[in-house]
Motif scaffolding. Structure first.
Motif, short mmCIF file in Angstrom:
data_model
loop_
_atom_site.label_atom_id
_atom_site.label_comp_id
_atom_site.label_asym_id
_atom_site.label_seq_id
_atom_site.Cartn_x
_atom_site.Cartn_y
_atom_site.Cartn_z
N ALA A 289 0.81 -1.21 0.00
CA ALA A 289 0.00 0.00 0.00
C ALA A 289 0.85 1.27 0.00
CB ALA A 289 -0.94 -0.01 1.21
N ASN A 290 1.97 1.26 0.72
CA ASN A 290 2.80 2.47 0.82
C ASN A 290 4.06 2.41 -0.03
OD1 ASN A 290 4.64 0.82 2.20
ND2 ASN A 290 4.01 1.55 4.21
N GLU A 291 4.16 1.39 -0.90
CA GLU A 291 5.37 1.24 -1.72
C GLU A 291 5.59 2.45 -2.62
OE1 GLU A 291 7.20 0.29 -5.64
OE2 GLU A 291 5.05 0.48 -5.22
N ASP A 292 4.53 2.96 -3.24
CA ASP A 292 4.69 4.08 -4.16
C ASP A 292 5.10 5.34 -3.43
OD1 ASP A 292 4.20 5.21 -6.96
OD2 ASP A 292 2.88 6.47 -5.76
N GLU A 293 4.56 5.57 -2.25
CA GLU A 293 4.91 6.76 -1.48
C GLU A 293 6.37 6.74 -1.05
OE1 GLU A 293 1.84 8.13 1.44
OE2 GLU A 293 0.90 6.22 0.94
N LEU A 294 6.83 5.59 -0.57
CA LEU A 294 8.21 5.50 -0.09
C LEU A 294 9.21 5.62 -1.24
CD1 LEU A 294 7.88 2.67 2.59
CD2 LEU A 294 7.97 5.14 2.96
N THR A 295 8.96 4.94 -2.35
CA THR A 295 9.89 5.03 -3.47
C THR A 295 9.94 6.44 -4.05
OG1 THR A 295 8.13 4.24 -4.93
CG2 THR A 295 9.69 2.60 -4.10
N THR A 296 8.80 7.11 -4.07
CA THR A 296 8.79 8.50 -4.55
C THR A 296 9.65 9.39 -3.67
OG1 THR A 296 6.57 8.25 -5.49
CG2 THR A 296 7.32 10.48 -5.05
N MET A 297 9.60 9.16 -2.36
CA MET A 297 10.34 10.04 -1.46
C MET A 297 11.84 9.79 -1.52
SD MET A 297 8.06 11.92 -0.66
CE MET A 297 9.22 13.02 0.11
N TYR A 298 12.26 8.53 -1.59
CA TYR A 298 13.72 8.35 -1.64
C TYR A 298 14.27 8.70 -3.03
CZ TYR A 298 13.46 3.49 -3.59
OH TYR A 298 13.27 2.38 -4.37
N ALA A 299 13.44 8.58 -4.08
CA ALA A 299 13.88 9.07 -5.39
C ALA A 299 14.01 10.59 -5.38
CB ALA A 299 12.90 8.62 -6.47
N LEU A 300 13.06 11.27 -4.73
CA LEU A 300 13.15 12.73 -4.61
C LEU A 300 14.36 13.14 -3.79
CD1 LEU A 300 11.78 15.56 -4.92
CD2 LEU A 300 10.59 15.06 -2.77
N HIS A 301 14.62 12.45 -2.70
CA HIS A 301 15.78 12.78 -1.86
C HIS A 301 17.08 12.55 -2.61
CE1 HIS A 301 18.23 13.30 1.65
NE2 HIS A 301 18.61 12.04 1.67
N ALA A 302 17.18 11.47 -3.35
CA ALA A 302 18.41 11.19 -4.10
C ALA A 302 18.63 12.24 -5.19
CB ALA A 302 18.34 9.79 -4.71
N MET A 303 17.59 12.59 -5.93
CA MET A 303 17.74 13.58 -6.99
C MET A 303 18.04 14.96 -6.41
SD MET A 303 17.88 13.97 -10.19
CE MET A 303 17.28 12.34 -10.64
N ASN A 304 17.43 15.30 -5.29
CA ASN A 304 17.72 16.57 -4.63
C ASN A 304 19.18 16.64 -4.20
OD1 ASN A 304 16.85 19.14 -3.42
ND2 ASN A 304 17.12 18.09 -1.46
N HIS A 305 19.69 15.55 -3.69
CA HIS A 305 21.10 15.51 -3.26
C HIS A 305 22.05 15.68 -4.44
CE1 HIS A 305 24.65 14.16 -1.02
NE2 HIS A 305 24.92 13.39 -2.06
N VAL A 306 21.78 14.98 -5.53
CA VAL A 306 22.67 15.06 -6.70
C VAL A 306 22.62 16.45 -7.31
CG1 VAL A 306 23.07 14.18 -9.02
CG2 VAL A 306 22.56 12.59 -7.17
N MET A 307 21.44 17.04 -7.44
CA MET A 307 21.34 18.36 -8.04
C MET A 307 22.04 19.42 -7.20
SD MET A 307 17.54 18.65 -9.70
CE MET A 307 17.12 17.75 -11.20
N LYS A 308 21.92 19.33 -5.90
CA LYS A 308 22.61 20.29 -5.04
C LYS A 308 24.12 20.14 -5.17
CE LYS A 308 19.22 21.12 -1.38
NZ LYS A 308 18.97 21.03 0.08
N ALA A 309 24.59 18.91 -5.19
CA ALA A 309 26.03 18.68 -5.31
C ALA A 309 26.57 19.14 -6.65
CB ALA A 309 26.33 17.19 -5.09
N ARG A 310 25.85 18.87 -7.74
CA ARG A 310 26.30 19.30 -9.06
C ARG A 310 26.29 20.82 -9.18
NH1 ARG A 310 29.27 16.54 -12.04
NH2 ARG A 310 28.34 17.36 -13.97
#
Length: 618
Positions: A289-310
């Motif tokens: 039930a919460n698989e989509d919510e959790l994957t969306t959040m860690y994908a957002l966190h990972a992309m946010n981290h990479v964009m800030k670093a770049r």
């Protein structure tokens, strides 16, 4: 002569600038672009001292609510990829001691201004958007006075400096001393800047010593959404307050579209709050039930981290180029590791990788996605096989159907290389920013324990590792997961073209594993996952573990079945597997053979894949 253009009518490009550089709350902002444009336009047109007050060069050279602006003033020389200063004015409000004075206006600007900033909030609410909180509140100012700003570089939102088209409507960006102070004040509140800062402070040494000796202060935590947990704090520090601006503004719009036009759910807010602190997180409450919510959040966190670093690297490159041109000394600008990959995501099947990669691509909003056809062909489902499997699994539970849906190949690896306006899939690992792979696919690259082909230098600078569906990986081969952790954040054997003058000091000292954030997601907690959490999760920011309580089902068995529990004598922990197998073969199996095995009415459950192989061979 054509009639003069009214200043309240903003161009599409100006609205886009406001969306990118304005402080739009990702938790509450609406995801509809049309409503968002209307709210921003109305708020800017009516507000004198609102959050968007600042000079934005219009097509006719006028200014919108600028201090001392007058209509028809000559427009300054345009610069390619120039950045409006509205965002810097917003950052400067972090260090403002009071409300900014209302800008003066000429007789022709009466239609552009309103009485106060509250009108902007009311206008935004009327348009369907909740007004974002102001950042220059007195409470936040008091907190900033208590904590001095760290002298680190600030990662500003993507300014489009690499765009191919010239921005004729953007005002030139001139960074002065006051802007630098606002930048440093903002950076002091960003968890990423503080966690990865190349500092040699006493606090960093105390944290490192505490983590190295595993001296944590454990605090029980009761969360109604994530379940019961334990927070492990380091060096006596507690839970940090929420980051006032956790996301790059470039990600706010794509996130709302990816999240079905809504803000963060309660589960996503709680989960992202822990991720944004760069703590190690182990969550054993993953469900279909919460698989989509959790994957969306860690994908957002990972992309946010990479964009800030770049973005940090691009800004430092510009500083070095400017210093080289003027003959000045830019100082030490350490903003990277030995190799380029920063994020590693471990998944069990290609279908899982396809869902996560699609989320990452949607968050980038890239104009071009190289090798996307290959991704769909190799990782997409086979229609015939899916149709057959759906009929065969029609009576299976929901978690089984979700796990074994689509492509269940467990050997894959994909590198994602991010550019400013494009993404390249299946890039070389040493040129990738994010690596999505399965443990066995990664093991085939790093090589066997005694093999000749060993290449794991691309794991030397991983700053974030996410292991999803740990319960499924346990059924494959957990040893491959631990093999990846063992070879992560090690000193590389080759330089791979590394500029060591830009490598962070704690990377050179071999302490990168203490800055790495580890995220473990599973449907339940096992001793193997708990051991990985205790031994491999060593971030100096601390860690948190969530383990839901299970009421149990042994007492709910309806059939009158004799339940016999046997104690297996074990000489030592290292030989527990062998002793259990020997006891089963010598004592339990002969009794089953006499009773039920001959009638084929027996089910033998093996806790691990290795036990299953031994039983099968026997």
């Amino acid at each position: 002569m054509p009639p003069a253009r009214k200043s309240r009518g903003l161009s599409r490009k100006e609205l886009q600038h406001l969306k990118e550089y304005g402080e739009l709350d990702p938790l509450n902002s609406a995801g509809d672009d049309r409503n968002l444009d209307e709210a921003i336009s109305s708020a800017l047109s009516r507000s004198k001292s609102g959050r968007f007050s600042g000079k934005l060069g219009s097509r006719r050279g006028g200014s919108l609510g600028g201090r001392g602006g007058r209509r028809g003033a000559p427009k300054p020389a345009q610069q390619r990829g120039a950045k409006p200063d509205a965002y810097l004015r917003l950052l400067r409000s972090l260090t403002a001691t009071g409300a900014e004075a209302a800008p003066t206006s000429g007789p022709d600007d009466s239609g552009d201004d309103a009485s106060d900033a509250s009108a902007a909030s009311e206008s935004a609410a009327d348009s369907g958007d909740e007004a974002p909180d102001r950042l220059d509140s007195g409470a936040e100012q008091e907190e900033q006075d208590k904590e001095p700003a760290q002298e680190i570089d600030m990662v500003e939102p993507d300014n489009g400096s690499d765009d191919d088209d010239d921005d004729d409507d953007a005002a030139p960006f001139n960074s002065g001393a006051q802007d630098d102070e606002a930048v440093e004040a903002y950076a002091a509140h960003d968890f990423m800047d503080r966690h990865y800062a190349d500092s040699d402070s006493e606090l960093a040494h105390r944290r490192l010593a505490a983590v190295n000796s595993r001296e944590y202060s454990q605090v029980p935590l009761e969360d109604a959404v994530l379940g019961a947990g334990v927070v492990c704090n380091v060096a006596g520090e507690g839970v940090q307050e929420a980051n006032p601006q956790p996301l790059k503004q470039k990600l706010v719009g794509p996130f709302h579209k990816l999240n079905n036009g809504q803000g963060m759910t309660e589960l996503q807010q709680r989960f992202f709050g822990w991720l944004d602190q760069y703590r190690d997180v182990a969550c054993a409450g993953r469900t279909p039930a919460n698989e989509d919510e959790l994957t969306t959040m860690y994908a957002l966190h990972a992309m946010n981290h990479v964009m800030k670093a770049r973005e940090r690297e691009r800004k430092n490159n510009a500083r070095l180029a400017k210093a080289h041109a003027t003959g000045a000394d830019a100082g030490e600008l350490r903003d990277r590791g030995f190799t380029r990959p920063r994020v590693l995501i471990l998944l069990p099947f290609r279908s899982s990788a396809l869902r996560v990669i699609e989320k990452l691509l949607k968050l980038t909003s890239a104009d071009k996605e190289a090798n996307s056809a290959r991704l769909a062909k190799e990782y997409g489902p086979d229609e015939d096989e899916v149709a057959f499997r759906s009929r065969a699994n029609a009576r299976k539970p929901a978690d089984y159907q979700q796990t074994f849906a689509d492509n269940i190949d467990d050997s894959f690896r994909v590198g994602l290389q991010l550019f400013h306006r494009s993404v390249k899939l299946f890039a070389d690992f040493y040129r990738s920013d994010i690596i999505v792979a399965s443990p066995i696919g990664l093991r085939m690259t790093t090589g066997a324990q005694s093999g000749d082909r060993k290449d794991f230098d691309f794991l030397s600078s991983i700053e974030m590792v996410i292991v999803d569906q740990c319960d499924v990986l346990l059924m494959q081969n957990w040893d491959h997961v631990m093999h990846a952790f063992k070879h992560m954040n090690q000193m590389p054997k080759k330089d791979h073209g590394c500029d060591f003058s830009r490598v962070r000091s704690w990377c050179l000292d071999g302490m990168a594993r203490f800055r790495r954030q580890t995220v473990l997601l599973s449907a339940y907690m096992t001793p193997e996952i708990q051991a990985a959490f205790n031994g491999e999760c060593r971030s100096i920011a601390g860690k948190v573990r969530f383990k839901p309580a299970y009421p149990g089902a042994v007492a709910d068995v309806v059939a009158q079945v004799a339940q016999v529990f046997r104690r297996v004598p074990v000489a030592r922990l290292a030989s527990a597997d062998d002793d259990r197998f020997a006891h089963f073969v010598d004592h339990a199996l002969p009794e089953l053979d006499k009773t039920v095995l001959g009638n084929r009415h027996a089910v033998i459950f093996a806790a691990s894949y290795f036990d299953f192989v031994r039983l099968r061979n026997h």
